[in-house]
Scaffold this motif. Structure first.
Motif, mmCIF file in Angstrom:
data_model
loop_
_atom_site.group_PDB
_atom_site.id
_atom_site.type_symbol
_atom_site.label_atom_id
_atom_site.label_comp_id
_atom_site.label_asym_id
_atom_site.label_seq_id
_atom_site.Cartn_x
_atom_site.Cartn_y
_atom_site.Cartn_z
ATOM 1 N N MET A 133 0.860 -1.185 0.000
ATOM 2 C CA MET A 133 0.000 0.000 0.000
ATOM 3 C C MET A 133 0.897 1.236 0.000
ATOM 4 N N TYR A 134 0.519 2.246 -0.785
ATOM 5 C CA TYR A 134 1.193 3.545 -0.843
ATOM 6 C C TYR A 134 2.571 3.486 -1.500
ATOM 7 N N ALA A 135 2.888 2.420 -2.226
ATOM 8 C CA ALA A 135 4.240 2.270 -2.776
ATOM 9 C C ALA A 135 4.303 2.492 -4.283
ATOM 10 N N SER A 136 3.293 3.123 -4.858
ATOM 11 C CA SER A 136 3.283 3.316 -6.320
ATOM 12 C C SER A 136 4.427 4.208 -6.787
ATOM 13 N N SER A 137 4.946 5.067 -5.917
ATOM 14 C CA SER A 137 6.027 5.970 -6.315
ATOM 15 C C SER A 137 7.316 5.230 -6.642
ATOM 16 N N HIS A 175 -5.270 -14.777 2.317
ATOM 17 C CA HIS A 175 -4.498 -14.766 3.549
ATOM 18 C C HIS A 175 -3.406 -13.700 3.557
ATOM 19 N N GLU A 176 -3.352 -12.871 2.548
ATOM 20 C CA GLU A 176 -2.360 -11.800 2.525
ATOM 21 C C GLU A 176 -2.808 -10.625 3.391
ATOM 22 N N ARG A 177 -1.834 -9.927 3.941
ATOM 23 C CA ARG A 177 -2.132 -8.746 4.744
ATOM 24 C C ARG A 177 -1.436 -7.528 4.131
ATOM 25 N N PRO A 178 -1.985 -6.329 4.343
ATOM 26 C CA PRO A 178 -1.387 -5.134 3.740
ATOM 27 C C PRO A 178 -0.047 -4.781 4.373
ATOM 28 N N VAL A 179 0.841 -4.248 3.551
ATOM 29 C CA VAL A 179 2.166 -3.815 3.982
ATOM 30 C C VAL A 179 2.305 -2.350 3.588
ATOM 31 N N TYR A 180 2.468 -1.486 4.561
ATOM 32 C CA TYR A 180 2.411 -0.045 4.326
ATOM 33 C C TYR A 180 3.797 0.550 4.092
ATOM 34 N N PHE A 181 3.927 1.188 2.946
ATOM 35 C CA PHE A 181 5.181 1.785 2.492
ATOM 36 C C PHE A 181 5.429 3.115 3.200
ATOM 37 N N ILE A 182 6.691 3.431 3.410
ATOM 38 C CA ILE A 182 7.057 4.724 3.996
ATOM 39 C C ILE A 182 7.357 5.696 2.871
ATOM 40 N N ASP A 183 6.422 6.637 2.644
ATOM 41 C CA ASP A 183 6.647 7.652 1.613
ATOM 42 C C ASP A 183 6.831 9.044 2.192
ATOM 43 N N GLY A 184 6.751 9.153 3.526
ATOM 44 C CA GLY A 184 6.956 10.443 4.160
ATOM 45 C C GLY A 184 5.756 11.351 4.143
ATOM 46 N N ASN A 185 4.607 10.832 3.679
ATOM 47 C CA ASN A 185 3.400 11.636 3.578
ATOM 48 C C ASN A 185 2.302 11.081 4.484
ATOM 49 N N PRO A 186 1.319 11.908 4.875
ATOM 50 C CA PRO A 186 0.219 11.418 5.695
ATOM 51 C C PRO A 186 -0.520 10.261 5.041
ATOM 52 N N GLN A 187 -0.885 9.273 5.866
ATOM 53 C CA GLN A 187 -1.637 8.119 5.399
ATOM 54 C C GLN A 187 -2.851 7.918 6.299
ATOM 55 N N ASN A 228 15.640 2.139 -2.133
ATOM 56 C CA ASN A 228 14.545 3.100 -2.279
ATOM 57 C C ASN A 228 13.220 2.572 -1.738
ATOM 58 N N MET A 229 13.271 1.482 -0.940
ATOM 59 C CA MET A 229 12.045 0.889 -0.408
ATOM 60 C C MET A 229 12.186 0.618 1.089
ATOM 61 N N MET A 230 11.195 1.083 1.848
ATOM 62 C CA MET A 230 11.126 0.754 3.272
ATOM 63 C C MET A 230 9.660 0.739 3.671
ATOM 64 N N ASP A 269 -0.659 -0.402 -5.592
ATOM 65 C CA ASP A 269 -1.340 -1.033 -4.463
ATOM 66 C C ASP A 269 -1.716 -2.466 -4.800
ATOM 67 N N SER A 270 -1.526 -3.364 -3.822
ATOM 68 C CA SER A 270 -1.847 -4.791 -3.918
ATOM 69 C C SER A 270 -0.779 -5.606 -4.645
ATOM 70 N N THR A 271 0.411 -5.033 -4.831
ATOM 71 C CA THR A 271 1.529 -5.802 -5.375
ATOM 72 C C THR A 271 2.035 -6.782 -4.315
#
Length: 590
Positions: A139-143, A254-266, A226-228, A148-150
């Motif tokens: 989630m939030y890692a399109s940049s 059974h997959e769960r969301p993994v939230y990307f750090i983009d430095g912006n409000p989520q 470039n990913m965290m 989303d959902s990769t």
């Protein structure tokens, strides 16, 4: 005479550290009463011989605190002979048995490691089964080219508390504490488990196995420069109590969301969180990776080389957008609302310096230290949930260790100022309680005890030794409720039995070594959503308008064990065990 004794037993109590006390250490028990009668003197009695071994007058009687009308601190430090004792005051109050010997903390850090292993995900050695093997989808890692959902493989690490969310910020902090415990006190840890947590020696201290479990997951959460990623799952996890397994709560099997750090409000419920940058989580990663590199380079050079490189890329990630990263929620407003980050950058710069030996890192570390000399909760006596995290500035300790002269003194003075803020409140009550009753107060208590310990060790200043010990004692029974805050420790003590944990609630599995959240202000407890006690309150007579604690599954605010708090406790317990081995201790922390 018998009538007076009965009255004293019903209205007065003596709180003791149920683990016991070290012979050469500070030893204080606390007398409290709900009556009007005071105390003027006390005696220490050998429980075996029934002979009085020490008598003293009460120096000061404190006024009302919590449910008590008054109280007093009874210093029994003069009793140094190993044995079992009890204290009797002149009003007839008798204490529980008090243990004094060099082994009272022996094995306690390893005992608390049981909880860390039980919180493992991917393979869980307690259940001897795997869980959450399908994590997760982004989630939030399109940049960075991940819509989303990769699908991404981030399985591993620890569940955060009694639920199964996983947070990078708490896991990195926990990993650092475990690594530091091994670095500073390697001789107190045993080797009874394999790397996967199952029984069997593998030639590696169990604390290092556990720390590496954390490192392995942090590497997955920082897969590319470039990913965290900041967390796995969200508050939809709270839909039901269950053992860890194949959750189907997020609409993708059974997959769960993994939230990307983009430095912006989520997302934060119906609103957005207050994320401002990438530094807080990335700085913690850099510190853990760097310390892992130093401790593992002679054991596994290839793995250590990876950690060294990841420390540098995590450090760079922290500078993508200076600021703080907060966690995400979908349904509720409750998140880890971390609001500070310069402490994390102080740690990152200091630990990078230990790799690069570049004076620029050292100078930047000092600049960050000056921006937040004192962890803000110590000044404010309050904070939002995980607002100032970690609850201790780890960077000050590491910076003081690699500097000398005026700079070292300056950094240690920052620790002293924080201790003084807490002391200004603590000295007003019989428990020397200066730590605020905010959510996870036991975590703050543990962190403060570590800060006081580090200050004492590095400065040689012993004036806060009793305050330091009072915070340790609080965790093991010297508190209004007279209970230990650690599940099963000690085995013969009053410890949590009904924590907010699926392991205990559903299957009566013990959660050995888990540090529960701890008491909160009554105002906080009364404002929280969804709390309902499941049984009569066994500590009802000790609750107050000040603070409450319940050993009740229904109270997630005071009785839920936490992974990161337990990791901090492991450091503290290893330090206490090491205190009985002073010659080795001196070499380990200098």
């Amino acid at each position: 005479m018998s009538i007076n004794v009965v009255f004293a037993q019903q209205s007065s109590w003596i709180r003791v550290n149920q683990l016991g006390y070290l012979p050469e250490g500070k030893k204080v028990v606390v007398w409290v009463t709900k009556g009007e009668k005071s105390v003027k003197s006390f005696q220490v009695v050998d429980a075996q011989t029934k002979k009085t071994v020490y008598r003293a007058k009460v120096n000061k009687v404190f006024g009302k605190y919590g449910p008590f009308t008054k109280g007093a601190r009874l210093d029994i430090s003069a009793v140094k002979k190993s044995g079992t004792y009890y204290v009797v005051t002149d009003d007839g109050t008798r204490s529980p048995l008090i243990k004094i010997n060099e082994d009272v903390y022996k094995g306690t850090a390893d005992f608390a490691l049981r909880y860390m292993r039980q919180q493992r995900t991917l393979f869980n050695p307690f259940l001897k089964d795997s869980c959450h093997t399908h994590d997760g989808f982004t989630m939030y890692a399109s940049s960075v080219g991940l819509p989303d959902s990769t699908r991404i493989d981030v399985a591993g690490g620890w569940h955060d508390a009694s639920d199964y969310l996983q947070y990078s910020t708490t896991s990195a902090n926990a990993t650092f504490h475990l690594l530091a415990a091994y670095r500073d006190f390697p001789f107190v840890f045993g080797d009874e488990k394999q790397a996967n947590g199952l029984d069997g020696k593998n030639g590696v201290p169990d604390v290092l196995d556990e720390a590496k479990w954390g490192l392995d997951w942090l590497l997955k959460m920082h897969p590319q420069p470039n990913m965290m990623f900041n967390q796995i799952a969200d508050d939809r996890d709270h839909a039901s109590m269950r053992l860890p397994g194949q959750d189907s709560l997020y609409g993708r099997g059974h997959e769960r969301p993994v939230y990307f750090i983009d430095g912006n409000p989520q997302q934060r419920g119906k609103f957005l969180n207050n994320t401002t940058g990438t530094s807080s989580t990335a700085g913690k990663f850099a510190g853990a990776f760097a310390l892992g590199y130093h401790l593992l380079r002679d054991k596994d050079a290839q793995y250590a080389a990876i950690l060294k490189e990841k420390a540098k890329t995590a450090y760079d990630y922290a500078y993508i957008k200076p600021g703080v990263t907060q966690t995400v929620s979908v349904k509720s407003p409750y998140i880890y609302a971390e609001d500070n980050w310069v402490d994390d950058m102080e740690l990152a710069e200091t630990m990078l310096y230990t790799i690069t030996r570049d004076e620029k890192n050292l100078q930047k570390a000092l600049e960050y230290a000056r921006q937040e000399p004192v962890t803000p909760w110590m000044i404010r006596d309050t904070a939002n949930h995980y607002q100032y995290y970690p609850f201790i500035n780890l960077g000050h300790f590491e910076l003081a260790k690699v500097t000398q002269g005026e700079i070292r003194k300056e950094v240690l003075d920052y620790y002293k100022k924080g201790i003084e803020y807490v002391w200004s409140r603590a000295k007003e009550n019989m428990f020397y309680r200066g730590v605020p009753f905010i959510w996870c107060s036991n975590n703050l208590t543990t962190s403060f005890a570590i800060q006081a310990y580090w200050y004492r060790q590095l400065s040689g200043d012993v004036q806060y030794e009793e305050l330091e010990q009072a915070n340790v004692d609080w965790l093991f029974g010297v508190n209004p409720w007279g209970t230990s805050m650690v599940y099963g420790l000690p085995a013969d003590g009053d410890t949590p039995t009904d924590p907010h944990s699926a392991f205990t609630h559903l299957h009566n599995y013990p959660i050995d070594g888990g540090l529960v959240d701890g008491p909160v202000y009554a105002s906080i407890f009364n404002s929280l959503i969804g709390i309902k006690l499941s049984k009569p309150d066994e500590y009802a007579e000790f609750q107050s308008d000040l603070a409450v604690y319940h050993d009740d599954f229904g109270d997630y605010s005071t009785n839920e064990p936490t992974m990161d708090g337990t990791a901090s406790l492991i450091y503290l317990l290893s330090a206490k065990e090491a205190e009985s081995k002073k010659k080795l201790l001196t070499n380990s922390v200098q």
